[in-house]
Design an enzyme around this catalytic site. Structure first.
Site, short mmCIF file in Angstrom:
data_model
loop_
_atom_site.label_atom_id
_atom_site.label_comp_id
_atom_site.label_asym_id
_atom_site.label_seq_id
_atom_site.Cartn_x
_atom_site.Cartn_y
_atom_site.Cartn_z
N ASP A 48 8.16 13.40 22.04
CA ASP A 48 8.13 12.32 23.03
C ASP A 48 8.74 11.05 22.41
O ASP A 48 9.65 10.43 22.96
CB ASP A 48 6.66 12.07 23.43
CG ASP A 48 6.53 11.19 24.66
OD1 ASP A 48 7.54 10.95 25.34
OD2 ASP A 48 5.40 10.74 24.94
N TYR B 247 -0.61 17.05 25.32
CA TYR B 247 -0.45 17.38 26.73
C TYR B 247 -1.59 18.24 27.28
O TYR B 247 -1.75 18.35 28.49
CB TYR B 247 0.89 18.08 26.99
CG TYR B 247 1.98 17.12 27.39
CD1 TYR B 247 1.82 15.75 27.25
CD2 TYR B 247 3.18 17.58 27.91
CE1 TYR B 247 2.82 14.87 27.61
CE2 TYR B 247 4.19 16.71 28.28
CZ TYR B 247 4.01 15.36 28.12
OH TYR B 247 5.00 14.49 28.49
N ASP C 22 8.10 11.18 10.28
CA ASP C 22 8.55 9.80 10.05
C ASP C 22 9.95 9.79 9.43
O ASP C 22 10.80 8.97 9.78
CB ASP C 22 7.55 8.98 9.22
CG ASP C 22 6.89 9.78 8.10
OD1 ASP C 22 7.23 10.96 7.93
OD2 ASP C 22 6.04 9.21 7.39
N LYS D 207 4.33 16.70 10.97
CA LYS D 207 3.65 15.80 10.04
C LYS D 207 2.65 16.64 9.25
O LYS D 207 1.46 16.33 9.13
CB LYS D 207 2.96 14.68 10.86
CG LYS D 207 2.40 13.55 10.04
CD LYS D 207 3.43 12.59 9.54
CE LYS D 207 2.77 11.54 8.67
NZ LYS D 207 3.73 10.73 7.91
O1 AKG Z 1 4.02 11.46 32.35
C1 AKG Z 1 4.16 10.35 31.86
O2 AKG Z 1 3.71 9.34 32.39
C2 AKG Z 1 4.90 10.19 30.57
C3 AKG Z 1 5.76 11.36 30.25
C4 AKG Z 1 6.69 11.08 29.14
O3 AKG Z 1 6.63 10.10 28.44
C5 AKG Z 1 7.75 12.05 28.88
O4 AKG Z 1 7.89 13.03 29.59
O5 AKG Z 1 8.50 11.82 27.93
MG MG Z 2 8.23 9.97 27.01
#
Ligand code: AKG
Ligand code: MG
Ligand code: NDP
Length: 474
Positions: free
Chosen positions: A362, A160, A338, A237
């Site tokens: 995510d 991010y 994993d 990981k």
């Molecule tokens: O900001 C995005 O386009 C993806 C964000 C995302 O996948 C999430 O917040 O889980």
């Molecule tokens: Mg997402």
């Protein structure tokens, strides 16, 4: 103070003290409708939230909604490329608690994610995504009711931070040359590794500060759960990336065993104490052998290290945590990323809070949502110390946009999280009751209808909202 928006004339601001919100009875809450299916999801969500608040508190409590703009709608109002106007970030900062629909991010080129930008700008470092089963929800999993986890995903660094350079650019080439000729040779453990000149380069920073403030929130959440759910699993990981993913794990354990020493026990510590409880005369070395099954084939140095670990744990916490007292503490363990994907499927009831770095969380939050009915049932919150923005786990699902079709459950449940965060538990509970009632009665949108055997007729997005409100009175 604002360029193109006007706050409601009634209502007050949410303020913060020690990271917790202080909520008036008539808070002003900014909302972003969102791109794509946001056009369908937001009206359904607003209707359900307002109905639950009115049914729970009469005219004692009410939200004054404040429409703010981001994404396509913002460009229409503010002009080309004005995807995230200052009005919007200023309003969210001023009013403290906000809710949003999904926003589009182009792949490859184009603008960087607006969703991520909002989290970065407001330092919303904990992305909190509960994955819980609502009775009757059709699921591809055999025992979805066993999954009841909350993902605490670090929300500001790792991928991010977005620091990367495109292949072939001057800086990418400069950086690759610098790495290949100076930094890699200067680090013996990297041997003769070299980076191909036609690589794009991304930097993945994981800080101690970022990791520990996330784990701290996860542990505080564990303290609020019933005893049998007081567990935090550090997901990483670290076997492959030792100084980022592995460090996340180490910093998590460090926090748990210092700042929360009295509240926490690590899994390894529990083995050491448990071994001694079963056999009070167990030697340090035999205990070490029991916690490390490969002990006999280790080097003398490694054996000494494990024995020291055993001795250290017994000296430090036998008095406070021994004789079974550790069973009352928060269990902190770790799992490799994993492995946790299969663990939540094969042994879902063994997990509670999953603390993750950004990218792992995510993936994991979409996968866990799928187990309890899909992305239409995946709520979320982005929490900082002086601001919070609530939003679903899913994106804009563009092919379904404007069809009044998709499941608003995810955004409505994000609203439920917002109500709980505000302390408006009665309204939150009423919505959960209505949602459970609608699902149990098979009044559901297409995503759930198609999983039911035999398939049932799907409700529209707006009809599902009405069904939830109808089932408030079950
Ligand atoms: O900001 C995005 O386009 C993806 C964000 C995302 O996948 C999430 O917040 O889980
Ligand atoms: Mg997402
Ligand atoms: N926080 C945010 O705002 C996020 C934004 N995004 C952005 O959204 C855009 C689209 O991303 P994409 O990869 O298609 O992922 P999406 O999450 O938007 O959609 C993927 C699929 O998930 C299912 N789905 C999503 N939302 C719902 C819902 N409310 N009800 C039922 N099913 C749902 C649909 O499956 P099916 O068609 O099989 O029914 C849909 O096609 C991208 O620009 C991405 O960057 C992505 C994630 C988060």
């Amino acid at each position: 103070m604002y360029d193109k928006i006007t706050p409601p004339t009634t209502g007050e601001k949410v303020t913060f003290k020690n990271g917790e919100p202080i909520v008036p009875n008539n808070p002003i809450i900014p909302f972003i409708r969102g791109d794509g299916t946001g056009i369908d999801l937001w009206p359904a969500t607003e209707k359900v939230l307002d109905a639950a608040i009115a049914a729970s508190y009469g005219d004692q409590r009410k939200i004054s909604w404040f429409k703010v703009y981001a994404g396509d709608e913002a460009c229409e109002l503010y002009g080309t490329y004005q995807y995230l106007p200052e009005d919007t970030t200023n309003a969210i900062r001023e009013y403290g608690v906000a809710i949003k629909g999904p926003l589009t991010t182009p792949i490859g080129g184009g603008i960087r994610s607006l969703n991520v930008a909002l989290r970065q700008i407001h330092d919303l470092y904990a992305c909190v995504r509960p994955c819980k089963y609502y009775t009757g929800t059709p699921s591809p999993h055999k025992t979805p009711e066993k999954l009841d986890v909350i993902i605490y995903r670090e929300n500001t660094e790792d991928i991010y931070l977005g620091i990367e350079w495109r292949e072939g650019t001057e800086i990418a080439e400069k950086l690759i040359n610098f790495l290949n000729t100076e930094l890699i040779p200067a680090t013996p453990e990297h041997g003769k590794k070299q980076i191909r000149l036609d690589s794009g380069i991304g930097i993945k920073p994981i800080s101690k500060t970022g990791s520990q403030r996330l784990v701290r929130r996860a542990i505080y959440q564990a303290l609020r759960l019933p005893k049998n759910k007081q567990m935090v699993t550090l997901v990483h990981k670290g076997n492959i990336m030792k100084y980022t993913e592995g460090a996340f794990r180490d910093w998590g354990y460090e926090l748990a065993t210092t700042e929360f020493r009295n509240e926490c026990i690590t899994e390894r510590e529990s083995w050491i104490l448990g071994n001694k409880e079963k056999n009070p005369n167990l030697s340090i070395e035999d205990n070490a052998k029991m916690i490390d099954p490969g002990y006999d084939s280790l080097t003398a140095e490694k054996k000494a290290e494990i024995s020291q670990e055993v001795e250290g744990v017994l000296n430090a916490i036998w008095e406070t945590h021994g004789n079974g007292k550790w069973k009352e503490k928060i269990m902190v363990n770790d799992r490799i990323a994993d492995s946790i994907f299969q663990q939540i499927q094969t042994r879902p009831d063994e997990y509670s809070i999953l603390a993750t770095m950004n990218l792992n969380g995510d993936y994991l939050s979409d996968a866990a949502a799928a187990m309890v009915g899909g992305l239409g049932m995946g709520p979320g919150a982005n929490i900082g110390d002086e601001c919070a923005i609530f939003e679903a786990t899913h994106g804009t699902a563009p092919k379904h946009a404007g069809l009044d079709k998709v499941n608003p459950g995810s955004l409505i449940l994000s609203g439920v999280m917002m109500l709980e965060y505000m302390g408006w538990q009665e309204a939150a509970d009423l919505i959960k009751k209505g949602l459970s009632g609608a699902i149990a009665n098979q009044e559901v949108t297409y995503d759930l209808a198609r999983l039911i055997e035999p398939p049932v007729e799907a409700l529209k997005c707006s009809e599902f909202a009405d069904a939830i409100i109808k089932h408030f009175n079950d």
